[in-house]
Enzyme design. Structure first.
Site, PDB file in Angstrom:
ATOM      1  CG  ASP A 244      26.675   0.079  25.233  1.00 27.66           C
ATOM      2  OD1 ASP A 244      26.127   0.562  24.331  1.00 27.66           O
ATOM      3  OD2 ASP A 244      26.192  -1.001  25.832  1.00 27.66           O
TER       4      ASP A 244
ATOM      5  CE1 TYR B  18      26.293   2.202  16.180  1.00 31.08           C
ATOM      6  CE2 TYR B  18      28.700   2.201  15.553  1.00 31.08           C
ATOM      7  CZ  TYR B  18      27.398   3.015  15.706  1.00 31.08           C
ATOM      8  OH  TYR B  18      27.398   4.288  15.317  1.00 31.08           O
TER       9      TYR B  18
ATOM     10  CG  PHE C 220      28.828   7.719  17.724  1.00 32.62           C
ATOM     11  CD1 PHE C 220      27.672   7.600  17.893  1.00 32.62           C
ATOM     12  CD2 PHE C 220      29.522   8.426  19.000  1.00 32.62           C
ATOM     13  CE1 PHE C 220      26.897   8.124  19.165  1.00 32.62           C
ATOM     14  CE2 PHE C 220      28.781   8.945  20.103  1.00 32.62           C
ATOM     15  CZ  PHE C 220      27.563   8.877  20.130  1.00 32.62           C
TER      16      PHE C 220
ATOM     17  CG  HIS D 261      22.466   9.677  21.812  1.00 29.94           C
ATOM     18  ND1 HIS D 261      22.149   8.844  20.827  1.00 29.94           N
ATOM     19  CD2 HIS D 261      23.473   9.018  22.481  1.00 29.94           C
ATOM     20  CE1 HIS D 261      23.190   7.777  20.482  1.00 29.94           C
ATOM     21  NE2 HIS D 261      24.049   8.066  21.492  1.00 29.94           N
TER      22      HIS D 261
END
Length: 238
Positions: free
Chosen positions: A66, A68, A79, A188
């Site tokens: 989701d 930031y 990202f 991740h």
């Protein structure tokens, strides 16, 4: 809250989704959220990933969880952060792996439109979030919407690379046809997990190798030194 109007070929894919009952309910919930709380990204940037990377031009999908949830960070690309905002830790790790993989020097910004314009669909599983509350919009309906987008890409004849970082992204990609498309998966890039398989995974060179093997242009992963070197983009609408 106005319904998104896609002016590229995502309209054919996504406008039918927006007529379904779950999406009508999602829009109503989001309208309440944007009125009563601080929600990211700005409502005019929710669908930036689709506006910047057309359906036909999509060669790579980078899937995040989701947006930031800090002020002025999210702008609709997974990202990526807006110009002038410090590079978040996960993106710092992405830059480290990019340098180790392809020799691209890290830049001091986190603005990734350079990738999006080349056919990298930088998609989050959930497209909105409350300020300071990660995963706060999970379960509202975005997961169904983004599943539909991924399913449409999966049905394309042209091969696509799906970069799936972390368990949640990998679960979302469970239905991808690996006879046609390439899945690159690892831990991740978060500081909590990057040492458990993200570093050394070489996703960028693997992507370009697959694209070349299938007669498709490589992605120029090295980023401009400053966001100002990118062409300016108009605002998106919801």
């Amino acid at each position: 809250m106005k319904k998104a109007i896609f002016t590229n070929d995502w309209a054919e894919v996504l406008h039918p989704e927006m007529e379904k009952p779950y999406y009508t309910e999602l829009r109503s919930k989001l309208a309440d959220e944007y009125r009563s709380r601080t929600v990211y990204p700005d409502m005019y940037r929710i669908f930036s990933a689709f506006h910047l990377t057309s359906f036909a031009d999509t060669r790579v999908v980078i899937l995040g969880q989701d947006p930031y949830h800090g002020p002025n960070q999210a702008h609709g690309l997974s990202f990526s952060v807006q110009p002038g905002i410090s590079v978040p830790p996960s993106l710092e790790n992405i830059y480290r792996e990019l340098q180790d993989d392809l020799g691209c020097p890290p830049v001091k910004h986190g603005f990734l439109e350079h990738w999006a314009k080349q056919g990298v669909l930088m998609l989050n599983n959930v497209l909105t979030v409350r300020r300071g509350a990660a995963a706060s919009h999970q379960g509202l309906g975005w997961e169904i919407f983004t599943d539909a987008a991924i399913a449409a890409i999966n049905e394309r004849e042209t091969p696509v690379v799906f970069i799936l970082w972390g368990r949640s992204a990998q679960e979302k990609g469970s239905f991808i046809n690996t006879d046609r498309h390439l899945i690159i998966k690892s831990a991740h890039p978060s500081p909590r997990s990057a040492d458990r398989g993200f570093f050394g995974s070489r996703p960028f060179s693997k992507t370009n190798q697959f694209l070349t093997q299938n007669g498709l242009p490589e992605i120029q992963w090295c980023l401009p030194e400053t966001p100002e070197q990118l062409d300016e983009q108009g605002e998106t609408t919801t």
